[in-house]
Write an enzyme that holds these catalytic residues in place. Structure first.
Site, mmCIF file in Angstrom:
data_model
loop_
_atom_site.group_PDB
_atom_site.id
_atom_site.type_symbol
_atom_site.label_atom_id
_atom_site.label_comp_id
_atom_site.label_asym_id
_atom_site.label_seq_id
_atom_site.Cartn_x
_atom_site.Cartn_y
_atom_site.Cartn_z
ATOM 1 N N CYS A 73 0.860 -1.197 0.000
ATOM 2 C CA CYS A 73 0.000 0.000 0.000
ATOM 3 C C CYS A 73 0.887 1.235 0.000
ATOM 4 O O CYS A 73 1.941 1.260 0.628
ATOM 5 C CB CYS A 73 -0.896 0.004 1.237
ATOM 6 S SG CYS A 73 -2.057 1.385 1.265
ATOM 7 N N CYS A 124 0.204 4.746 6.375
ATOM 8 C CA CYS A 124 -0.279 4.966 7.741
ATOM 9 C C CYS A 124 0.772 4.399 8.701
ATOM 10 O O CYS A 124 1.252 3.279 8.506
ATOM 11 C CB CYS A 124 -1.627 4.289 7.941
ATOM 12 S SG CYS A 124 -2.845 4.860 6.748
HETATM 13 FE FE1 SF4 Z 1 -2.864 1.340 3.439
HETATM 14 FE FE2 SF4 Z 1 -3.258 2.835 5.603
HETATM 15 FE FE3 SF4 Z 1 -5.091 1.023 4.891
HETATM 16 FE FE4 SF4 Z 1 -2.674 0.257 5.860
HETATM 17 S S1 SF4 Z 1 -4.290 1.356 6.965
HETATM 18 S S2 SF4 Z 1 -3.740 -0.591 4.108
HETATM 19 S S3 SF4 Z 1 -1.341 1.861 4.984
HETATM 20 S S4 SF4 Z 1 -4.473 2.857 3.743
#
Ligand code: SF4
Ligand code: SAH
Length: 405
Positions: free
Chosen positions: A169, A173
């Site tokens: 991803c 985060c």
């Molecule tokens: Fe992506 Fe944030 Fe969702 Fe994790 S929490 S999958 S980093 S968008």
């Protein structure tokens, strides 16, 4: 020794590709909708209704080999195989079983050399769907599964399937293990829908009979792979027969994606969950850098464009990070945010699941309960997600292992 045996005469080189036919590029059908399937069939001289037949075989009957599609004449099946067509459905390559019944899968996508993706099966769910308008409120006496014939009981009465939309991803985060991978690649529509169909098959799920929820909450940000994500949803709704009202897509708040989503017709639009995770822009900007691009109010404005069905609610997911987002004043701020949004909403609390190399701490059980009670006292519908499959790294935000191996 060996070097002496190596020939220098080019005529003696044996090509490794001893079976050229095996190396012919296969043409996977899984992931195509019935119109595209009909076009493939037209190319081999077949009538357009073969598209419908194939879609039925792939997505409803869940057949994984062309030879099993007995609705097609044998000669046609043979011709298709000669022409290198294959079903090409993603395969479950590895299964991890948790003591709580949860299963985590590594699924081999359509690129045989590509990384596997992760998906999760949670018998009895994790309560994430509670109170979002999808579950009719039933008196306790008729809550058991009455649709099944006597004698064919299953070990679960409802289940939740959680699938990935990307490998890795890009959103970054700070509390999420998947973020550590960065974005490796987008999944195709076939790879997204294929995770679901492979899992339905493994558990002999009877679509339309069994209570099954589907959440797009695995690895990746679905709204940064929007076209493939929605193409997968359409396949699962229109061909497999799953209800969009039993599907939830979760986004970190990609505003252009939410705006597109708001335009989707009800017939194929899943429910929406927003990963709020913080009480204000300052904290959210620290733990979710994406907030600096699309702050909370921009996200709320986009969410208000979604025309909700009757009784449908927006879910705000909220990861409780010990000492960072789990204080009572944070709960009061969240209540204010939700009230001011004017949206019919509920909050799903998730106690943060730890992961290697992430410097947060889990909230104490006392902090979780105080947070829940504070929101509840403020009149906000609030639910606590049960952590499922922590022992096999299947819980929220723990999907990562795959590409590390
Ligand atoms: Fe992506 Fe944030 Fe969702 Fe994790 S929490 S999958 S980093 S968008
Ligand atoms: N990318 C999408 C969907 C996948 S993440 C999104 O962020 O919404 C699904 C949920 O897991 C999100 O609500 C996210 O905030 C949460 N999550 C991520 N890491 C977590 C962790 N370590 N513990 C608990 N929840 C986590």
């Amino acid at each position: 020794m060996l070097t002496q045996a190596v020939t220098t005469n080019p005529a003696q080189f044996v090509p490794l590709d001893a079976h050229p036919l095996q190396n012919v590029r296969k043409k996977p059908l899984f992931g195509l909708d019935r119109t595209a399937l009909a076009a493939r069939m037209a190319a081999v001289g077949e009538p357009p209704w073969r598209g419908r037949q194939l879609a039925e075989a792939l997505y409803r009957q869940r057949l994984a080999e062309i030879d099993q599609i007995t609705t097609l004449p044998k000669a046609l099946r043979q011709q298709m195989e000669t022409e290198s067509f294959e079903v090409g459905r993603p395969k479950i390559a590895q299964v991890f079983q948790s003591v709580d019944g949860t299963e985590r899968y590594l699924i081999q996508g359509q690129d045989e050399n590509g990384q596997t993706v992760e998906a999760v099966w949670m018998p009895e769910g994790d309560d994430g769907e509670s109170g979002d308008g999808s579950e009719p409120i039933q008196p306790a006496s008729i809550q058991t599964d009455i649709s099944r014939e006597a004698g064919e009981s299953k070990s679960w009465s409802r289940a939740t399937v959680c699938v990935s939309s990307q490998v890795g991803c890009a959103v970054n985060c700070q509390f999420c293990l998947t973020a550590k991978l960065g974005l490796q690649r987008n999944l195709t529509a076939g790879e997204i829908a294929g995770q679901v169909v492979a899992i339905l098959d493994r558990h002999s799920v009877e679509v339309g009979k069994d209570r099954l929820n589907l959440v797009f909450m695995g690895m990746g940000e679905p709204f940064l792979n929007y076209d493939n994500f929605m193409a997968a949803v359409r396949l699962l709704v229109e061909e497999t027969g799953l209800s969009p009202q039993r599907m939830t897509v979760s986004t970190s708040g990609i505003v252009p994606g939410i705006e597109r989503f708001a335009q989707e017709p009800d017939a194929v639009r899943p429910k929406l969950a927003i990963s709020l995770n913080a009480p204000n822009d300052q904290i959210r900007g620290e733990i979710m850098p994406i907030n600096r691009k699309w702050p909370i109010q921009a996200v709320m404005d986009a969410v208000r464009q979604v025309r909700l069905r009757s009784r449908e609610r927006i879910t705000f997911e909220y990861v409780l990070l010990g000492g960072v987002t789990d204080q009572p004043q944070h709960a009061r701020e969240v209540a204010r945010l939700v009230r001011r949004s004017g949206l019919p909403a509920k909050v799903n609390l998730i106690a943060w699941n730890p992961g290697p190399g992430i410097a947060y701490t889990m909230p104490t059980p006392h902090a979780v309960e105080t947070f829940r009670a504070t929101l509840s006292a403020e009149g906000i519908p609030v639910y606590l997600r049960r952590p499922r499959g922590r022992d096999i790294f299947a819980a929220c935000g723990q999907l990562k292992r795959t590409v590390e191996r």
